[in-house]
Design an enzyme around this catalytic site. Sequence first.
Site, mmCIF file in Angstrom:
data_model
loop_
_atom_site.group_PDB
_atom_site.id
_atom_site.type_symbol
_atom_site.label_atom_id
_atom_site.label_comp_id
_atom_site.label_asym_id
_atom_site.label_seq_id
_atom_site.Cartn_x
_atom_site.Cartn_y
_atom_site.Cartn_z
ATOM 1 N N GLY A 6 0.838 -1.188 0.000
ATOM 2 C CA GLY A 6 0.000 0.000 0.000
ATOM 3 C C GLY A 6 0.870 1.233 0.000
ATOM 4 O O GLY A 6 2.079 1.156 0.226
ATOM 5 N N GLY A 7 0.260 2.351 -0.245
ATOM 6 C CA GLY A 7 0.994 3.607 -0.271
ATOM 7 C C GLY A 7 1.399 4.066 1.117
ATOM 8 O O GLY A 7 0.980 3.503 2.140
ATOM 9 N N SER A 8 2.214 5.093 1.139
ATOM 10 C CA SER A 8 2.649 5.720 2.381
ATOM 11 C C SER A 8 1.423 6.146 3.194
ATOM 12 O O SER A 8 0.449 6.651 2.645
ATOM 13 C CB SER A 8 3.513 6.939 2.047
ATOM 14 O OG SER A 8 3.894 7.609 3.209
ATOM 15 N N SER A 9 1.467 5.898 4.491
ATOM 16 C CA SER A 9 0.429 6.305 5.440
ATOM 17 C C SER A 9 -0.909 5.604 5.225
ATOM 18 O O SER A 9 -1.948 6.088 5.667
ATOM 19 C CB SER A 9 0.234 7.828 5.420
ATOM 20 O OG SER A 9 1.441 8.479 5.776
ATOM 21 N N GLY A 11 -1.534 2.550 6.456
ATOM 22 C CA GLY A 11 -1.811 1.727 7.633
ATOM 23 C C GLY A 11 -1.143 0.361 7.622
ATOM 24 O O GLY A 11 -1.416 -0.467 8.496
ATOM 25 N N LYS A 12 -0.255 0.112 6.668
ATOM 26 C CA LYS A 12 0.398 -1.191 6.549
ATOM 27 C C LYS A 12 1.156 -1.581 7.812
ATOM 28 O O LYS A 12 1.015 -2.708 8.294
ATOM 29 C CB LYS A 12 1.381 -1.216 5.371
ATOM 30 C CG LYS A 12 0.793 -0.980 4.033
ATOM 31 C CD LYS A 12 1.857 -0.898 2.972
ATOM 32 C CE LYS A 12 3.003 0.015 3.273
ATOM 33 N NZ LYS A 12 2.694 1.432 3.491
ATOM 34 N N SER A 13 1.962 -0.693 8.326
ATOM 35 C CA SER A 13 2.780 -1.013 9.506
ATOM 36 C C SER A 13 1.910 -1.305 10.722
ATOM 37 O O SER A 13 2.202 -2.226 11.489
ATOM 38 C CB SER A 13 3.745 0.130 9.821
ATOM 39 O OG SER A 13 4.636 0.325 8.753
ATOM 40 N N ASP A 33 10.568 0.181 5.041
ATOM 41 C CA ASP A 33 11.108 1.084 6.066
ATOM 42 C C ASP A 33 12.293 0.459 6.796
ATOM 43 O O ASP A 33 13.262 1.147 7.130
ATOM 44 C CB ASP A 33 10.024 1.491 7.070
ATOM 45 C CG ASP A 33 8.998 2.443 6.473
ATOM 46 O OD1 ASP A 33 9.277 3.064 5.429
ATOM 47 O OD2 ASP A 33 7.897 2.561 7.053
#
Length: 179
Positions: A6-9, A11-13, A33
Amino acid sequence: MIVLNGGSSSGKSSIARALQEILPGIWLTFGVDTFIDALPGGGDSPRAGITFEQGGTIAFSAEHRALERSWYTGLCAMARAGAHLILDEVLLSGGAGQDCIRSTFGEADLIWVGVRCDPEVAASREAQRLDRVEGMARQQALSVHAGVVYDVEVDTTYRSTDDCARDLASLLSLNALPG
């Protein structure tokens, strides 16, 4: 192995961390990251081979790309040795990035999860984070999914990452996790 893209921000992490707490066994989380943090200057040094351009576009040197392939090869070895892995990825090249990971991991069982988020919501989240380059979230929100084939998708626009993780864990337990 679970691959969250998914894109930055998006919610993947947060989903990865939640999955670590609810999936059976011990799961390790690695991703873009982690890789960037291991580079010179945490990715901010010119020696890292990353250029953050205006508007959120990112460019990579050939040396960086070769090191990235080595990174995936190492993760593959861990998976083949029995480690349960969650990859937290931003496939900037979309389907081509998926093909690269698939070719590196060969016969390994990969579960592909698309983590979607409305570009404006992702941009709002990005603005609250000091470790993000403005424009990345909006630029990546849709483009990272181009040409990628998923086993399942979640959308964090209006759902919590914990709810998305619970949905994924439920689905994965129905399909019996490998190993």
